[in-house]
Design a protein around this motif. Sequence first.
Motif, PDB file in Angstrom:
ATOM      1  N   MET A   1      17.361  -5.429   1.803  1.00  0.00           N
ATOM      2  CA  MET A   1      16.465  -4.346   1.402  1.00  0.00           C
ATOM      3  C   MET A   1      17.173  -3.000   1.610  1.00  0.00           C
ATOM      4  O   MET A   1      17.767  -2.787   2.663  1.00  0.00           O
ATOM      5  N   THR A   2      17.118  -2.144   0.601  1.00  0.00           N
ATOM      6  CA  THR A   2      17.771  -0.840   0.747  1.00  0.00           C
ATOM      7  C   THR A   2      17.000   0.012   1.765  1.00  0.00           C
ATOM      8  O   THR A   2      15.805  -0.204   1.985  1.00  0.00           O
ATOM      9  N   ASP A   4      15.855   3.014   1.477  1.00  0.00           N
ATOM     10  CA  ASP A   4      14.718   3.673   0.822  1.00  0.00           C
ATOM     11  C   ASP A   4      13.535   2.722   0.674  1.00  0.00           C
ATOM     12  O   ASP A   4      12.387   3.088   0.926  1.00  0.00           O
ATOM     13  N   LEU A   5      13.828   1.495   0.219  1.00  0.00           N
ATOM     14  CA  LEU A   5      12.761   0.508   0.035  1.00  0.00           C
ATOM     15  C   LEU A   5      12.146   0.147   1.385  1.00  0.00           C
ATOM     16  O   LEU A   5      10.920   0.025   1.509  1.00  0.00           O
ATOM     17  N   TYR A   8       9.875   2.931   2.410  1.00  0.00           N
ATOM     18  CA  TYR A   8       8.675   2.957   1.577  1.00  0.00           C
ATOM     19  C   TYR A   8       7.699   1.864   2.032  1.00  0.00           C
ATOM     20  O   TYR A   8       6.500   2.106   2.214  1.00  0.00           O
ATOM     21  N   VAL A   9       8.220   0.658   2.211  1.00  0.00           N
ATOM     22  CA  VAL A   9       7.352  -0.462   2.607  1.00  0.00           C
ATOM     23  C   VAL A   9       6.749  -0.186   3.981  1.00  0.00           C
ATOM     24  O   VAL A   9       5.552  -0.440   4.206  1.00  0.00           O
ATOM     25  N   ARG A  12       3.979   2.273   3.622  1.00  0.00           N
ATOM     26  CA  ARG A  12       2.879   1.653   2.879  1.00  0.00           C
ATOM     27  C   ARG A  12       2.087   0.689   3.791  1.00  0.00           C
ATOM     28  O   ARG A  12       0.855   0.696   3.783  1.00  0.00           O
ATOM     29  N   VAL A  13       2.791  -0.125   4.554  1.00  0.00           N
ATOM     30  CA  VAL A  13       2.130  -1.089   5.445  1.00  0.00           C
ATOM     31  C   VAL A  13       1.320  -0.352   6.516  1.00  0.00           C
ATOM     32  O   VAL A  13       0.189  -0.755   6.845  1.00  0.00           O
ATOM     33  N   LEU A  16      -1.767   0.881   4.794  1.00  0.00           N
ATOM     34  CA  LEU A  16      -2.584  -0.288   4.442  1.00  0.00           C
ATOM     35  C   LEU A  16      -3.402  -0.740   5.651  1.00  0.00           C
ATOM     36  O   LEU A  16      -4.612  -0.972   5.555  1.00  0.00           O
ATOM     37  N   GLU A  34      -6.279  -8.113   8.565  1.00  0.00           N
ATOM     38  CA  GLU A  34      -5.376  -8.729   7.577  1.00  0.00           C
ATOM     39  C   GLU A  34      -6.089  -9.688   6.631  1.00  0.00           C
ATOM     40  O   GLU A  34      -5.508 -10.113   5.627  1.00  0.00           O
ATOM     41  N   PRO A  38      -5.129  -6.666  -0.033  1.00  0.00           N
ATOM     42  CA  PRO A  38      -4.887  -5.322  -0.585  1.00  0.00           C
ATOM     43  C   PRO A  38      -5.452  -5.106  -1.988  1.00  0.00           C
ATOM     44  O   PRO A  38      -5.843  -3.994  -2.322  1.00  0.00           O
ATOM     45  N   ASP A  39      -5.495  -6.179  -2.805  1.00  0.00           N
ATOM     46  CA  ASP A  39      -6.004  -6.018  -4.165  1.00  0.00           C
ATOM     47  C   ASP A  39      -7.419  -6.568  -4.338  1.00  0.00           C
ATOM     48  O   ASP A  39      -7.903  -6.675  -5.472  1.00  0.00           O
ATOM     49  N   ASN A  83      -5.417  -1.152  -2.053  1.00  0.00           N
ATOM     50  CA  ASN A  83      -4.178  -0.649  -2.644  1.00  0.00           C
ATOM     51  C   ASN A  83      -4.374   0.639  -3.437  1.00  0.00           C
ATOM     52  O   ASN A  83      -3.525   1.537  -3.387  1.00  0.00           O
ATOM     53  N   ASP A  87      -2.547   4.088  -2.682  1.00  0.00           N
ATOM     54  CA  ASP A  87      -1.841   4.833  -3.749  1.00  0.00           C
ATOM     55  C   ASP A  87      -2.248   6.310  -3.725  1.00  0.00           C
ATOM     56  O   ASP A  87      -1.408   7.210  -3.818  1.00  0.00           O
TER      57      ASP A  87
END
Lengths: 96, 353
Positions: A1-2, A4-5, A8-9, A12-13, A16, A34, A38-39, A83, A87
């Motif tokens: 995983m980069t 940046d990613l 971001y994750v 986000r977590v 969330l 949990e 999320p959706d 989610n 956002d």
Amino acid sequence: MTPDLSDYVASRVALLNRVRLILRDTMKLQVEPEAIDPDAPLFGTGLGMDSVDAVELVVQLDAVFGLELIGSPYASTTIRTVNTIVDAIMEASGES
Amino acid sequence: MSRENEYRSVRHGAALSRMDHVGLLRLRGDDAIDAVDAVCSSDLWVRDGRMLQSLILDERGQPVADVYVCPDDEACILMVEGITTDEFAACLARHADPGLEIELEDLRPEHELLSLHGPYAWEVLSRWLTPDIIGLPYLSFYHFDRGICFRAGKTGEYGYDLVMRSEDAEDARRELLELVRSVGGAEVSLGTLDLCALENGFFSVRHGSVEGLTPLELQLQWRVSARKRFPGVAAIEERRAGGVSRRLTYFVARDEVKTGDLLRGPDAPVGEVMTAAFSPGVGGVVGTALLDISVAHPGIDEFFVPDRDSATAIRTVSSPLLLNRSLVVDPRRHTYATREDATHPPLWQGSLP
């Protein structure tokens, strides 16, 4: 995983999980955070929120994240799932 | 009719469809709801005249049926997708207390199911049935002289299911189709309804394989009781205790992506495409992917389908993907005839990778 990613994750977590806790407390759900997917839809099917829950949730999102949805025409389209809320928080804070 | 025209009917007008693939059952008797409770995974907290979406799982915890549970006086109507009536009866025989007083009736030989979808579906039905229909809350139903009208739907638009006696259904279909055409709509296929369900994040037993998957991976935990025992519960408890390693995540793509395609991240495989289809509303491919839980989040642009010559990028997104017109069409203020007077935001507000 980069890097940046990964960053971001991670943010986000973190969001969330905070939104899940707010939802659980707002709706007095007897589930672990949990277990709120999320959706999963918040209204109608899914968590089955009603308009009273929605008002309380909007107030909480404003208080905790400064997300100004009170009186907004976009409130009903922003709080459709966890989610979509995350956002909106990320967009408002310039993280998306 | 082309898929695009059918799609336009659902998303911009009204669409009629025969739902021949849905099983229609009625359980009669004092213990009807207890029997349904024994086979469905949800807590059946639902009043007479209301509907609840539930699942039937197999012993591995995999969904085998998508069910609407509709308590109706001293009976319970069920709309079942995924298993046959005989399979449902076998499931009842295996899991419900044999001492329960129930009688299972297959409504299918004498009844048909028609459905209406679209931002102006309410207008069609208010002209065909009664103007009062616009007050019918989501996930509720009522009886009328020729059958039962359910306010439901899995497209994100206004949706109604009509269960009618077979001798009335053909006339009703003809009358409804005429009204549907008057609001720019048409009769549409199950494939178009499935695409619309995918865009709005509705689970469908036809959206790819669920082999090896439980409601934990499929984001269907809201249909799983934390209090009762039901078929498949042991497998779900075991999966939960061991930790969920993958999660269904929605995506869009500019180019062709197919079910079964493997997805890679910058330095490792991340998952697999479960279902994908071209969406006229998005102008690209929409789909679901089963992603490693560490990256199963929307807003990521770094995954792709590797190919020998090139790579097809995807962008993960939140569900529902669309800003449905039914969210902004208000039956008390709008009509199809005056639709141009209202300002409607675009259906899709995102962008493709």
